[in-house]
Motif scaffolding. Structure first.
Motif, PDB file in Angstrom:
ATOM      1  N   LEU A  17     -10.575   0.981  -3.458  1.00  0.00           N
ATOM      2  CA  LEU A  17      -9.143   1.071  -3.139  1.00  0.00           C
ATOM      3  C   LEU A  17      -8.731   2.509  -2.926  1.00  0.00           C
ATOM      4  CD1 LEU A  17      -7.178  -1.425  -5.445  1.00  0.00           C
ATOM      5  CD2 LEU A  17      -7.266  -1.396  -2.953  1.00  0.00           C
ATOM      6  N   THR A  27      -9.956   3.761   0.393  1.00  0.00           N
ATOM      7  CA  THR A  27      -9.147   3.236   1.503  1.00  0.00           C
ATOM      8  C   THR A  27      -7.846   4.019   1.650  1.00  0.00           C
ATOM      9  OG1 THR A  27     -10.050   1.021   1.162  1.00  0.00           O
ATOM     10  CG2 THR A  27      -8.004   1.191   2.423  1.00  0.00           C
ATOM     11  N   LYS A  28      -7.209   4.357   0.521  1.00  0.00           N
ATOM     12  CA  LYS A  28      -5.943   5.094   0.563  1.00  0.00           C
ATOM     13  C   LYS A  28      -6.124   6.500   1.115  1.00  0.00           C
ATOM     14  CE  LYS A  28      -3.790   2.615  -3.298  1.00  0.00           C
ATOM     15  NZ  LYS A  28      -3.333   2.706  -4.705  1.00  0.00           N
ATOM     16  N   TYR A  71      -3.059 -10.989  -0.633  1.00  0.00           N
ATOM     17  CA  TYR A  71      -4.080 -10.004  -0.987  1.00  0.00           C
ATOM     18  C   TYR A  71      -5.476 -10.630  -1.053  1.00  0.00           C
ATOM     19  CZ  TYR A  71      -0.195  -6.885  -2.256  1.00  0.00           C
ATOM     20  OH  TYR A  71       0.935  -6.108  -2.230  1.00  0.00           O
ATOM     21  N   ARG A  82     -10.031  -6.280  -6.769  1.00  0.00           N
ATOM     22  CA  ARG A  82      -9.291  -5.370  -5.887  1.00  0.00           C
ATOM     23  C   ARG A  82      -7.926  -5.974  -5.546  1.00  0.00           C
ATOM     24  NH1 ARG A  82     -13.608  -3.494  -2.526  1.00  0.00           N
ATOM     25  NH2 ARG A  82     -13.389  -5.423  -1.331  1.00  0.00           N
ATOM     26  N   ARG A 126      -4.150  -4.475  -6.583  1.00  0.00           N
ATOM     27  CA  ARG A 126      -3.034  -4.288  -5.641  1.00  0.00           C
ATOM     28  C   ARG A 126      -1.786  -4.998  -6.148  1.00  0.00           C
ATOM     29  NH1 ARG A 126      -4.528  -6.053   0.254  1.00  0.00           N
ATOM     30  NH2 ARG A 126      -2.430  -5.206   0.611  1.00  0.00           N
TER      31      ARG A 126
END
Length: 332
Positions: A326, A329-330, A58, A234, A238
């Protein structure tokens, strides 16, 4: 003529070496990569999200080159104000005038260990007993005292707590016969249990939700490196989501390289115990209510003269930006 040829050959060789060096340097240093030094105050199970983020790539996904150091072993960590990110309990960050920007756990990860196995433990069992505790102002110690008070036991009256031993001497004192119980975090707690020299009888999660293990940096470092810290946070977010979704065995496999002294079955058992206690935070964002709860515990323990304003020692915008990106992005 020969001298001239030698000179030309030398120049060509130099250019070739320089060209190769530049090529390999470019291969090793992707454009925009940021180097980040991270120090941990101790190699603990509480820091698992960092280990998972490193193991699963990550950090690499964020174009971060992260180096992890033990703050006790690295001379460069003497001035943590300039060093980089530090993973540590919050009270240590306050001492060093560092600001928290993310959390690893939302419970105190410590355990109470007894000398002998106890099939049924009750907090009342501690009455008139001696416990080797932590530093007086530590979350390990203050959450323990908070639980005692909830159970109607008065610290240092009903239960004697040894608080004047340096951290490096506490385990040795217990092994030498001092005290009936001891407070420890993993992996020390598990190692003691494996050696059949101490047995976990209770966790300290009954003290409630508190940001007991955090990521912090100096105000100046945060101002100069906010982009790097957002990327780091970030990656931690994750890892926290991944830990929450996986079974203990798969987590242990991913984290195994960070615990070479524990076999896979043992590491799985340790992670399972912490998963059952819901140790690791689901998000790196520090909750103001949990922050206030920790301060209340420390105030009642006599280790905090007055509350510290959340905005003075926490930089919530780092985690907020990390989680926002995040989510974006999803949704793409």
């Amino acid at each position: 003529m020969r001298t001239k040829l030698l000179y030309i050959s030398g120049c060509l060789a130099t250019l070739l070496i320089a060209g190769l060096a530049f090529y390999f340097f470019q291969q090793r240093e992707p454009a925009g990569q940021i180097h980040l030094r991270v120090y941990e105050s101790g190699h603990e199970m509480a820091n698992l999200p960092h280990y998972i983020a490193a193991s699963l790539g990550y950090f690499s996904d964020e174009n971060l080159a992260v180096s992890l150091f033990n703050a006790k072993d690295d001379p460069a960590a003497e001035d943590l104000q300039k060093a980089g990110v530090v993973i540590l309990p919050p009270e240590k960050a306050w001492e060093k005038k560092m600001h928290a920007f993310a959390q690893m756990t939302h419970f105190e990860p410590g355990f109470l260990l007894a000398r002998e196995p106890m099939s049924s433990f009750a907090w009342s069992s501690l009455k008139a007993k001696i416990v080797i505790g932590g530093d007086p102002d530590s979350t390990l110690e203050t959450t323990f005292e908070a639980i005692l008070k909830k159970e109607g036991l008065r610290p240092q009256t009903d239960v004697t707590i040894v608080q004047n031993l340096p951290a490096k001497l506490r385990l040795g004192a217990f092994l030498a016969g001092s005290g009936n119980f001891i407070l420890l975090r993993d992996p020390q707690a598990q190692q003691l249990q494996l050696a059949e020299q101490g047995y976990v009888v209770a966790s300290l999660t009954p003290a409630g939700n508190v940001p007991a293990q955090i990521c912090a940096a100096s105000p100046g470092f945060i101002s100069r490196n906010s982009e790097a810290l957002v990327r780091y946070t970030r990656a931690i977010a994750r890892a926290q989501s991944w830990i929450a979704a996986q079974n203990p065995r798969d987590i242990a496999v991913a984290a195994a390289s960070f615990y070479p002294y524990l076999d896979l079955d043992t590491l799985t058992a340790v992670i399972e115990r912490h998963k059952e206690n819901d140790l690791w935070a689901k998000t790196p964002a520090i909750d103001p209510k949990q922050f206030a709860a920790l301060q209340e515990i420390m105030f009642k323990a006599g280790e905090l003269a007055k509350p510290i304003p959340f905005a003075r020692v926490v930089r919530p915008e780092i985690a907020a930006e990390a989680l926002k990106s995040l989510a974006s992005t999803k949704n793409q």
